[in-house]
Design a protein around this motif. Structure first.
Motif, mmCIF file in Angstrom:
data_model
loop_
_atom_site.group_PDB
_atom_site.id
_atom_site.type_symbol
_atom_site.label_atom_id
_atom_site.label_comp_id
_atom_site.label_asym_id
_atom_site.label_seq_id
_atom_site.Cartn_x
_atom_site.Cartn_y
_atom_site.Cartn_z
ATOM 1 N N TYR A 13 -85.888 -3.904 -69.452
ATOM 2 C CA TYR A 13 -84.689 -4.740 -69.456
ATOM 3 C C TYR A 13 -83.609 -4.100 -68.596
ATOM 4 C CZ TYR A 13 -82.380 -1.743 -72.955
ATOM 5 O OH TYR A 13 -81.805 -0.686 -73.610
ATOM 6 N N VAL A 14 -82.704 -4.953 -68.090
ATOM 7 C CA VAL A 14 -81.588 -4.509 -67.260
ATOM 8 C C VAL A 14 -80.311 -5.066 -67.870
ATOM 9 C CG1 VAL A 14 -80.566 -4.566 -64.951
ATOM 10 C CG2 VAL A 14 -83.046 -4.558 -65.196
ATOM 11 N N GLU A 15 -79.310 -4.191 -68.014
ATOM 12 C CA GLU A 15 -78.009 -4.602 -68.549
ATOM 13 C C GLU A 15 -76.934 -4.362 -67.509
ATOM 14 O OE1 GLU A 15 -77.191 -2.481 -72.138
ATOM 15 O OE2 GLU A 15 -78.503 -3.744 -73.344
ATOM 16 N N THR A 44 -77.740 -0.569 -66.295
ATOM 17 C CA THR A 44 -78.698 0.215 -67.056
ATOM 18 C C THR A 44 -80.088 -0.392 -66.916
ATOM 19 O OG1 THR A 44 -76.979 0.704 -68.663
ATOM 20 C CG2 THR A 44 -79.247 1.115 -69.331
ATOM 21 N N PHE A 45 -81.056 0.436 -66.513
ATOM 22 C CA PHE A 45 -82.463 0.051 -66.455
ATOM 23 C C PHE A 45 -83.173 0.763 -67.593
ATOM 24 C CE2 PHE A 45 -80.833 -0.096 -62.208
ATOM 25 C CZ PHE A 45 -81.422 -1.214 -61.635
ATOM 26 N N CYS A 46 -83.964 0.049 -68.371
ATOM 27 C CA CYS A 46 -84.703 0.683 -69.459
ATOM 28 C C CYS A 46 -86.158 0.232 -69.403
ATOM 29 C CB CYS A 46 -84.102 0.332 -70.813
ATOM 30 S SG CYS A 46 -84.993 1.093 -72.177
ATOM 31 N N ILE A 59 -94.511 4.801 -63.634
ATOM 32 C CA ILE A 59 -93.903 3.557 -63.167
ATOM 33 C C ILE A 59 -93.243 3.796 -61.820
ATOM 34 C CG2 ILE A 59 -92.088 1.876 -63.629
ATOM 35 C CD1 ILE A 59 -92.538 2.356 -66.568
ATOM 36 N N TYR A 60 -93.386 2.822 -60.926
ATOM 37 C CA TYR A 60 -92.687 2.833 -59.656
ATOM 38 C C TYR A 60 -91.698 1.676 -59.652
ATOM 39 C CZ TYR A 60 -91.651 1.955 -54.778
ATOM 40 O OH TYR A 60 -90.992 1.740 -53.606
ATOM 41 N N PHE A 61 -90.450 1.981 -59.317
ATOM 42 C CA PHE A 61 -89.501 0.885 -59.120
ATOM 43 C C PHE A 61 -88.597 1.216 -57.947
ATOM 44 C CE2 PHE A 61 -86.748 3.525 -61.644
ATOM 45 C CZ PHE A 61 -85.460 3.159 -61.329
ATOM 46 N N ASP A 62 -88.131 0.170 -57.307
ATOM 47 C CA ASP A 62 -87.329 0.291 -56.102
ATOM 48 C C ASP A 62 -86.235 -0.741 -56.167
ATOM 49 O OD1 ASP A 62 -86.470 0.935 -53.532
ATOM 50 O OD2 ASP A 62 -87.848 -0.470 -52.590
#
Length: 140
Positions: A13-15, A44-46, A59-62
């Motif tokens: 989730y992203v806030e 915030t990224f969770c 995990i890979y995130f960009d």
């Protein structure tokens, strides 16, 4: 994108800075989430793995911040057509962006495949040790 671990799924989730949830997904392997921010501040990224506590995951995130600046400084307020050199620069820039995306994709695939190969290597090693012990027991 979940690269290794479990069933390759994770909660996310992203806030925004006000605490409002702007993105929420459960048990996803990969996803894309475009969002134009309206509020300045810390987002915030969770990533949660609480439904699968026994398997560790990679995990890979960009994320990209802001618009891409123009290739040439004077291109943003240009009224006339581009010269042949400027057109070639734009074409090369777009091709290089495609290459960067492809390299990222191949790096992720390589990381997944390396993880699988290392796991398989460990299983083969344990099986070989077990067979060796059984061979010694039978021969004795």
């Amino acid at each position: 994108q979940v690269i290794t671990g479990g069933h390759y799924d994770v909660d996310c989730y992203v806030e925004d800075p006000n605490g409002r949830t702007i993105y929420k997904e459960t048990k996803k392997q990969y996803d894309s989430f475009p969002h134009r921010t309206e509020v300045q501040g810390v987002y915030t990224f969770c990533f949660s793995n609480e439904f699968s506590t026994f398997s560790h995951k990679t995990i890979y995130f960009d994320f990209q911040v802001g618009d891409e600046p123009p290739i040439l400084p004077e291109m943003s307020n240009r009224v006339t057509a581009l010269t042949q050199m400027e057109s070639a620069c734009v074409t090369i820039h777009e091709a290089l962006n495609t290459v960067i995306d492809s390299q990222t994709h191949y790096r992720l695939r390589e990381a997944q495949d390396r993880s699988r190969a290392e796991d398989l290597n460990g299983r083969v090693s344990y099986w070989s040790v077990g067979e060796t012990l059984i061979l010694f027991v039978v021969s004795i």
